[in-house]
Design a protein around this motif. Structure first.
Motif, PDB file in Angstrom:
ATOM      1  N   HIS A  88      51.797 -95.970 101.683  1.00 43.86           N
ATOM      2  CA  HIS A  88      52.449 -94.898 100.908  1.00 43.86           C
ATOM      3  C   HIS A  88      53.195 -95.171  99.932  1.00 43.86           C
ATOM      4  O   HIS A  88      54.809 -94.482  99.133  1.00 43.86           O
ATOM      5  N   ARG A  95      63.212 -93.402 107.943  1.00 41.20           N
ATOM      6  CA  ARG A  95      63.833 -92.322 108.261  1.00 41.20           C
ATOM      7  C   ARG A  95      63.294 -92.420 110.212  1.00 41.20           C
ATOM      8  O   ARG A  95      62.931 -91.411 110.772  1.00 41.20           O
ATOM      9  N   TYR A 225      45.245 -84.182 101.272  1.00 42.03           N
ATOM     10  CA  TYR A 225      46.207 -84.574 103.000  1.00 42.03           C
ATOM     11  C   TYR A 225      45.456 -82.932 103.462  1.00 42.03           C
ATOM     12  O   TYR A 225      46.228 -81.882 103.164  1.00 42.03           O
ATOM     13  N   GLN A 256      43.400 -86.271 110.677  1.00 38.65           N
ATOM     14  CA  GLN A 256      45.164 -86.842 111.281  1.00 38.65           C
ATOM     15  C   GLN A 256      45.208 -86.182 113.083  1.00 38.65           C
ATOM     16  O   GLN A 256      45.282 -86.881 113.350  1.00 38.65           O
ATOM     17  N   HIS A 276      42.296 -91.650 108.289  1.00 39.49           N
ATOM     18  CA  HIS A 276      42.346 -91.557 109.549  1.00 39.49           C
ATOM     19  C   HIS A 276      41.730 -90.798 110.497  1.00 39.49           C
ATOM     20  O   HIS A 276      41.911 -91.857 111.339  1.00 39.49           O
ATOM     21  N   ASP A 327      49.028 -98.078 106.195  1.00 42.38           N
ATOM     22  CA  ASP A 327      49.436 -96.365 106.416  1.00 42.38           C
ATOM     23  C   ASP A 327      51.224 -96.841 105.978  1.00 42.38           C
ATOM     24  O   ASP A 327      52.087 -95.467 106.141  1.00 42.38           O
TER      25      ASP A 327
HETATM   26  O1  NIG Z   1      49.030 -90.720 106.261  1.00 37.53           O
HETATM   27  N1  NIG Z   1      50.135 -87.157 107.189  1.00 37.53           N
HETATM   28  C1  NIG Z   1      49.950 -87.674 105.548  1.00 37.53           C
HETATM   29  N2  NIG Z   1      50.584 -88.900 105.247  1.00 37.53           N
HETATM   30  C2  NIG Z   1      51.621 -89.841 105.873  1.00 37.53           C
HETATM   31  C3  NIG Z   1      52.708 -89.564 106.059  1.00 37.53           C
HETATM   32  C4  NIG Z   1      53.595 -88.938 105.078  1.00 37.53           C
HETATM   33  C5  NIG Z   1      54.988 -89.369 105.844  1.00 37.53           C
HETATM   34  O2  NIG Z   1      54.847 -88.654 106.292  1.00 37.53           O
HETATM   35  O3  NIG Z   1      55.820 -89.499 104.860  1.00 37.53           O
HETATM   36  C6  NIG Z   1      50.214 -90.571 106.874  1.00 37.53           C
HETATM   37  O4  NIG Z   1      51.033 -90.970 107.458  1.00 37.53           O
END
Ligand code: NIG
Ligand code: FE
Length: 418
Positions: A88, A95, A225, A256, A276, A327
């Motif tokens: 990403h 965080r 998503y 997921q 996932h 991821d």
């Molecule tokens: O692939 N779950 C969706 N998207 C991301 C997490 C994104 C985030 O929490 O910033 C994933 O796990």
């Protein structure tokens, strides 16, 4: 760029051993562990493309540029560079406090909104373009030091048409600055933006965001998503049709946090990947087994989220083509190391080490649509390789936390090493 770039991309490397997936792609079932091993190996390349991979004794005339000084290694295993086919990046900021809250019992769903994707979107919006690049560049370099030679970049922290386009442009800029080869995916539907309903956002994404991203040549694929806190199967169909009209392959974050039937729907819609799969249904497993949609496993996110693993043995036994990736993101998976991810894939998902090697290289390249140029070591492919300080590949997952990478080459250029 900080990476150690040598002036030439022609070279000749000699090493005690090399291991590479080989054969028809993507690899499935028992073929996942069928890896070619060559002892006393020579690897030659010209203009960044492999010209020879085989026994030292048989290097053909002209495989490397005349006069090139061979690099002779007295230890190490050469493998294809890792292809991190799901990250990403670019993002701006961590965080860790949400991680602490989850450890104390709060759920990801519970934090979604105040925290989660929306919070990363706020951090991205508050950062200047230069801040974002300055945050991401050292991370990409660290990935190179862990052997990643190709990686996917994604949007999804924009959450408005303009902010998504900005993130896609930043991804393209980042791609120009990092030592690796990158592809960019438009995660057009990641979280429902504040102040707009779910289907209104999907319409906007389909009417404006996806067509504009495609027209500007900003992205190479489109992702959605699918989750109870995000988007549904109807949204997936709409995005799939729009992506197809734009000539962009589809990817899907599927099953997921909970079961939604997303994997089988993604396969039905011809998606290139379903990612996932922690809660994939039996129908999803069978659908993946019967089609070329790559099942992208993300074990480092399972680890950080303390989530149940997907039914990996069922997927492999049924014949699904599986890949693994980090991821890498500030929420569910702050891990950028492919060796660490491989270790978790072996320990938590039960993948044999050689299957993990195939999943992290050849099949991961298929997930990015570049199986013809990356992911295996054979003449005609890009000279993306890593030298590991191991005798056999099993030592990589055997020693989690250790960086086994001695040297990383992208298109024949040394970009990291120790
Ligand atoms: O692939 N779950 C969706 N998207 C991301 C997490 C994104 C985030 O929490 O910033 C994933 O796990
Ligand atoms: Fe993801």
């Amino acid at each position: 760029m900080g990476a150690v770039l040598e002036p030439t991309s022609s070279g000749l490397l000699m090493a005690p051993a090399l291991a590479t997936p080989a054969g028809p792609l993507p690899r499935r079932g028992p073929a996942l562990t069928e890896v070619d091993v060559v002892r006393d190996v020579a690897v030659a390349w010209n203009e960044g493309v492999l010209t020879y991979v085989g026994p030292v004794a048989e290097v053909p005339e002209g495989a490397a540029r005349p006069g090139i000084e061979p690099l002779r290694l007295d230890r190490g295993l050469v493998v294809p560079g890792f292809v991190d086919c799901h990250t990403h990046l670019p993002f701006a900021g961590w965080r860790a406090d949400e991680f602490e809250l989850r450890l104390a019992g709060r759920s990801y769903r519970d934090l979604h909104g105040e925290g989660g994707i929306a919070r990363s979107a706020r951090m991205l919006a508050e950062a200047s373009d230069e801040d974002v690049l300055a945050f991401c560049l050292p991370l990409a370099r660290e990935m190179a030091a862990y052997g990643t030679t190709t990686l996917e970049l994604k949007t999804g922290y924009g959450l408005s048409v303009d902010a998504e386009l900005r993130q896609a442009r930043l991804a393209r800029r980042l791609a120009d600055l990092v030592p690796q080869t990158c592809t960019v995916t438009l995660l057009a539907c990641h979280a429902v933006p504040e102040g707009i309903g779910r289907s209104a956002w999907v319409n906007l994404a389909c009417d404006e965001l996806i067509p504009r991203s495609a027209e500007e040549g900003l992205v190479d694929a489109v992702d959605v998503y699918i989750e109870d806190i995000a988007f549904g199967l109807d949204d997936l169909s709409l995005v799939a049709a729009t992506a197809q009209r734009a000539g962009l392959p589809l990817r899907c974050h599927a099953d997921q946090l909970g079961a939604s039937g997303a994997a089988e729907e993604a396969v039905r819609l011809g998606a290139r990947t379903a990612d996932h799969l922690s809660h994939v249904s039996e129908a999803g497993v069978l659908a993946l087994a019967e089609h070329d949609t790559v099942g992208v496993l993300l074990p480092a996110s399972t680890f950080s989220m303390r989530a149940p693993p997907p039914p990996v043995a069922s997927l492999v036994d049924a014949g699904a083509a599986v890949a693994i990736a980090t991821d890498f993101n500030p929420g569910t998976s702050p891990t950028l190391s492919m060796p660490e991810t491989i270790a978790i894939a072996c320990v938590m998902y039960g993948l044999p080490p050689l299957a993990a090697l195939t999943a992290a290289t050849a099949n991961a390249a298929c997930a990015l649509g570049i199986g013809d140029v990356a992911g295996t070591l054979e003449a005609g492919k890009r000279a993306d390789l890593v030298v590991l300080d191991v005798d056999g590949f099993a030592e990589v997952p055997y020693r989690p936390g250790h960086n086994p990478v001695l040297t990383t080459f992208v298109a024949g250029r040394r970009v990291a090493g120790r």
